[in-house]
Design an enzyme around this catalytic site. Structure first.
Site, short mmCIF file in Angstrom:
data_model
loop_
_atom_site.label_atom_id
_atom_site.label_comp_id
_atom_site.label_asym_id
_atom_site.label_seq_id
_atom_site.Cartn_x
_atom_site.Cartn_y
_atom_site.Cartn_z
N CYS A 116 0.81 -1.23 0.00
CA CYS A 116 0.00 0.00 0.00
C CYS A 116 0.84 1.27 0.00
O CYS A 116 0.31 2.35 -0.24
CB CYS A 116 -0.95 0.00 1.18
SG CYS A 116 -2.20 -1.29 1.03
N HIS A 256 -3.04 7.33 2.35
CA HIS A 256 -3.46 6.02 1.88
C HIS A 256 -4.82 5.70 2.51
O HIS A 256 -5.07 6.02 3.66
CB HIS A 256 -2.43 4.95 2.27
CG HIS A 256 -2.91 3.58 1.96
ND1 HIS A 256 -3.31 3.22 0.70
CD2 HIS A 256 -3.10 2.48 2.75
CE1 HIS A 256 -3.71 1.96 0.72
NE2 HIS A 256 -3.59 1.49 1.95
N ASN A 286 -10.01 0.23 -0.30
CA ASN A 286 -8.55 0.28 -0.34
C ASN A 286 -8.08 -0.27 -1.69
O ASN A 286 -8.17 -1.48 -1.93
CB ASN A 286 -7.99 -0.53 0.83
CG ASN A 286 -6.48 -0.52 0.89
OD1 ASN A 286 -5.81 -0.04 -0.04
ND2 ASN A 286 -5.92 -1.06 1.96
#
Ligand SMILES: CC(C)(COP(=O)(O)OP(=O)(O)OC[C@H]1O[C@@H](n2cnc3c(N)ncnc32)[C@H](O)[C@@H]1OP(=O)(O)O)[C@@H](O)C(=O)NCCC(=O)NCCS
Length: 329
Positions: A116, A256, A286
């Site tokens: 990520c 993020h 996500n």
């Protein structure tokens, strides 16, 4: 000011059409909209459907759009870097495929794998090629087809992830705009908490690895949450202190998008109000390496020349990092 900085001169995103809602997930696993929204902030996510379609198919849409929008021809691009955790193949790299599909010939292209934090890592690397004067036009992509590695029988992970891609163009700037600083960090001791166990060289695919569901992403959510909430906030605060920025100096936090609670904690630590935080988790979930460029794409019209942006991420590895960007247009 004569120092060469890597300015972001264009941004383009792509998300697939299919919308996977919390209501649909309720029919697949034992979950409910109230739990998902209150624990994560996610209402829906996009899923790439279609046989034989991979991460590159989304990434190339973002790249083609970026080229058109910035009136750049494929021949002008010097380098393309793709951050992804869900490459089309183990090899060749997804960056190689994207170049081929976008008509970008015979340049250097490679993938970066930092889960990520991938886009923060890739932007850090891509900027160096501009800052040294080696290249004039670099494309940095963040793209992931998380639906390819999500176990849709595991309610603790399947509600979190979605698919998408985003790409930025980097060009030299000597007027103080662009990537002004970056910090990247990692700790491989995080592996047990967040990983895809099989498919690599330790556990190549076998019937057993498939039966054990080792080809899916595994996450120990609460443990990862603790690391994420601390490290993402710490690294964002660290880059602000290093550059003598207060919360008031920051126009936007671009975090993020793993969990809205982690994002709020980071904003709190930075003393930045939630009105200055870019959010797309509610509609995309996500999207791993794509979250940050997709946020920039969504908020592009609200950005002003000279805005101070702090990009911050945390992901598998563990990896984490932050970037200070002065927006250039
Ligand atoms: C995954 C995450 C949302 C889970 O939230 P949480 O508040 O930690 O929840 P827990 O995992 O402790 O689960 C709480 C309860 O909800 C249940 N639960 C888990 N997933 C659920 C779901 N989708 N629907 C309903 N209940 C669920 C659990 O089984 C548990 O039940 P129990 O108390 O009876 O055991 C959260 O831990 C998280 O965001 N982790 C970090 C993600 C991240 O940053 N990743 C890094 C980058 S990818």
């Amino acid at each position: 000011m004569s120092q060469i900085r890597a300015a972001i001169t264009g941004i383009q995103g792509y998300v697939p059409d299919y919308i996977l809602t919390n209501a649909e997930l309720e029919k697949m696993v034992d979950t409910n909209d109230e739990w998902i929204v209150s624990r994560t902030g996610i209402k829906e996510r996009r899923i790439l459907k279609g046989e034989g379609l991979g991460t590159s198919h989304m990434a190339v849409e973002a790249v083609k759009g970026l080229l058109a929008k910035t009136k750049t021809s494929p021949e002008e691009i010097d380098l393309l870097i793709c951050a992804t955790t869900t490459p089309d193949y183990v090899f060749p790299s997804t960056a190689n495929l994207i170049c081929d599909m976008a008509g970008i010939k015979a340049i250097g292209s490679f993938d970066i794998q930092a889960a990520c934090s991938g886009f923060v890592y890739a932007l850090t690397v891509g900027s160096q090629f501009i800052e040294t004067g080696k290249y004039k036009k670099v494309i940095v992509v963040g793209a992931d087809k998380m639906s390819a590695i999500v176990d849709y029988t595991d309610r603790t992970t399947c509600v979190l992830f979605g698919d998408g891609a985003g790409a930025v163009l980097l060009e030299p700037n000597t007027e103080g705009f662009g990537v002004l600083d970056s910090i990247i960090k990692s700790d491989g001791a995080g592996q047990p908490f967040l990983h895809q166990k099989a498919g690599g060289s330790r556990y190549p695919p076998t019937h057993e690895t498939v039966d054990k569901r080792w080809h899916y992403a595994y996450q120990d959510g609460p443990s990862v949450f603790k690391f994420a909430v601390t490290n993402m906030a710490d690294v964002a605060a660290e880059i602000m202190e290093k550059n003598h920025l207060t919360g008031e100096d920051v126009a936007w936090l671009v975090p993020h998008q793993a969990n809205k609670r982690i994002i709020s904690a980071t904003a709190n630590r930075m003393k930045v109000g939630m009105d200055k935080v870019m959010l797309n988790i509610q509609k995309y979930g996500n999207t791993t390496a794509a979250t940050i460029p997709l946020c920039l794409w969504d908020y592009e019209s609200q950005l002003k020349k000279g805005d101070n942006l702090i990009l911050a991420a945390f992901g598998g590895g563990f990896t984490w990092g932050a970037i200070y960007v002065k927006w250039g247009y």
